[in-house]
Design an enzyme around this catalytic site. Structure first.
Site, short mmCIF file in Angstrom:
data_model
loop_
_atom_site.label_atom_id
_atom_site.label_comp_id
_atom_site.label_asym_id
_atom_site.label_seq_id
_atom_site.Cartn_x
_atom_site.Cartn_y
_atom_site.Cartn_z
N HIS A 49 0.84 -1.21 0.00
CA HIS A 49 0.00 0.00 0.00
C HIS A 49 0.87 1.25 0.00
O HIS A 49 0.62 2.19 -0.77
CB HIS A 49 -0.92 0.01 1.22
CG HIS A 49 -1.70 1.27 1.36
ND1 HIS A 49 -2.70 1.65 0.48
CD2 HIS A 49 -1.62 2.27 2.28
CE1 HIS A 49 -3.20 2.81 0.85
NE2 HIS A 49 -2.57 3.22 1.94
N ASP A 89 -11.17 2.57 7.63
CA ASP A 89 -10.73 3.96 7.81
C ASP A 89 -11.18 4.76 6.59
O ASP A 89 -10.43 4.93 5.63
CB ASP A 89 -9.20 3.98 7.96
CG ASP A 89 -8.66 5.39 8.15
OD1 ASP A 89 -9.41 6.25 8.64
OD2 ASP A 89 -7.49 5.62 7.81
#
Length: 417
Positions: free
Chosen positions: A133, A233
């Protein structure tokens, strides 16, 4: 182990799990609970009936509380004993299995209860611990040849988030507004976010209070971690990209995060421990660890547009995390930062090496340049109003399955001033 409660083989909530949560029972009273299959068990009444009398240190009915904090704070010698006692009570031919009156008083079908926020969360920290990521984001926003910043492989990068805006699965999320700088303008505008995203994460919960100046070492970390939840999130990428220099995320993140309602203990996840990725260069001594510290947890993300079908859009795994939970907690406290019972520490977006394992739309649609193709001819660059995102997580090995259920949230239109 075989329970007298029947449940399907693919249930997340097998007798090997025994998670903890908080429920409203009969629309009348709130109590701490556990779950097996689709049966929810009122632990406060189970305590009053004397089933935990032999557990030393459990002198008060902490299960009558509106959160799990008081129970978690008792520490692992007691919380593990409670979990093991519940497992024994749920076995075939146990004392409880023959006690019809107690079963009637304590056992509820899942559709008879309402899940509550399981914790009071004093503090929340979000890490940035998936190397894939971090590499993807660095490639998209900076120099692809230097996607990782110089510090990334030396420490678990993190920021302090907003605990007050963490909500339970099923709570809708209002599209945030804020400052956005269009690419063709030298000034920002005020607007609802046009690049609303999810982030596939897991999070751990701390079971102790520490004093300022006190550290939790890598070796001590597992004793300080009660369990884990799924964590979404939510992120407004356009607000985030304008505000994050020089101090990092703010309004692009703090408008909402979602957690799953059942906390799965580290002890339930022990069978699924796995080897951690090799860390190069070698980390400093306080971040070194022995043994397997990662967990093999399969992760899935589903996106359901309003009035349309659910689409599986990502399949990832928590085992690919570069920085593990023990390192995260050790780094968080190495400077003497104190922690509190109920603190939540999220992993950061979990992305694997395959494009289908990316943990955000930012990556899956590659910043909008490769729109994600859904069923019924629908495509997505970022989330639209009415979209529902659902994340599911479980571990499975040698016929044992332990899962987290799901965390889900629907996007509502922005509220304009």
């Amino acid at each position: 182990m075989k329970s007298f409660i029947e449940y399907p083989a693919n249930s997340d909530f097998s007798i090997h799990n025994i998670p903890f949560g908080v429920c409203v029972f009969n629309k009348e009273f709130i109590a701490c609970a556990t779950r097996i299959g689709d049966i929810v068990i009122d632990l406060a009444t189970l305590y009053d009936l004397g089933f935990f009398d032999d557990i030393k240190g459990l002198e008060e009915n902490v299960f009558e509380a509106y959160t799990l904090n008081e129970f978690i704070e008792l520490g692992k010698p007691i919380t593990n004993a409670v979990r093991e006692k519940i497992q024994q009570l749920l076995l075939e031919d146990s004392l409880l299995s023959k006690d019809e009156r107690s079963i009637e008083d304590c056992f509820y079908d899942l559709d008879e209860v309402q899940m509550m926020m399981p914790l009071h969360i004093p503090n929340y920290t979000d890490f940035y611990s998936s190397i894939q990521h971090a590499t993807n984001v660095g490639t998209l926003f900076r120099d692809p040849a230097n996607a990782l910043l110089p510090n990334w492989k030396h420490l678990p990068v993190a920021y302090h988030g907003r605990a007050s805006s963490i909500v339970l699965s099923g709570i809708d999320i209002v599209r945030p507004c804020g400052q956005i700088k269009p690419a063709d303008s030298d000034k920002p505008i005020f607007s609802p976010s046009k690049q609303l995203d999810f982030e596939l994460e897991m999070a751990f919960v701390v079971n102790k209070n520490t004093d300022l100046g006190e550290r939790i070492s890598v070796a001590e970390a597992e004793d300080a971690i009660f369990g884990m939840v799924i964590f979404n999130d939510w992120s407004a990428r356009d607000i985030q990209s304008w505000e994050y220099v020089p101090l990092g995320p703010f309004l692009g993140k703090n408008f909402g995060s979602s957690i799953s309602p059942w906390i799965v203990t580290l002890e339930a996840l022990n069978p699924f421990k796995t080897e951690s990725p090799k860390q190069e260069p070698e980390v400093l001594d306080y971040l070194k660890f022995d043994g397997d510290k990662n967990y093999d947890i399969h992760l899935e993300v589903y996106l359901k547009p309003e009035n349309s079908e659910e689409n599986l859009i990502s399949q990832s795994n928590y085992k690919c995390m570069y920085w593990n939970m023990c390192q995260q907690l050790a780094h968080h406290t190495v400077n003497g930062c104190n922690v509190e019972v109920g603190d939540v520490y999220a992993s950061g977006t979990i992305s694997g090496e395959e494009e289908t394992s990316y943990g955000s739309l930012l990556e899956l649609a590659w910043k909008g340049t490769k729109p994600l193709q859904l069923k019924n001819g629908i495509e997505r660059k970022f989330l639209e109003d009415g979209d529902t995102v659902t994340m599911r997580a479980w571990s499975e090995k040698d016929g044992i399955r332990v899962g987290f259920g799901e965390v889900s949230g629907k996007i509502l239109p922005a509220i304009l001033p």
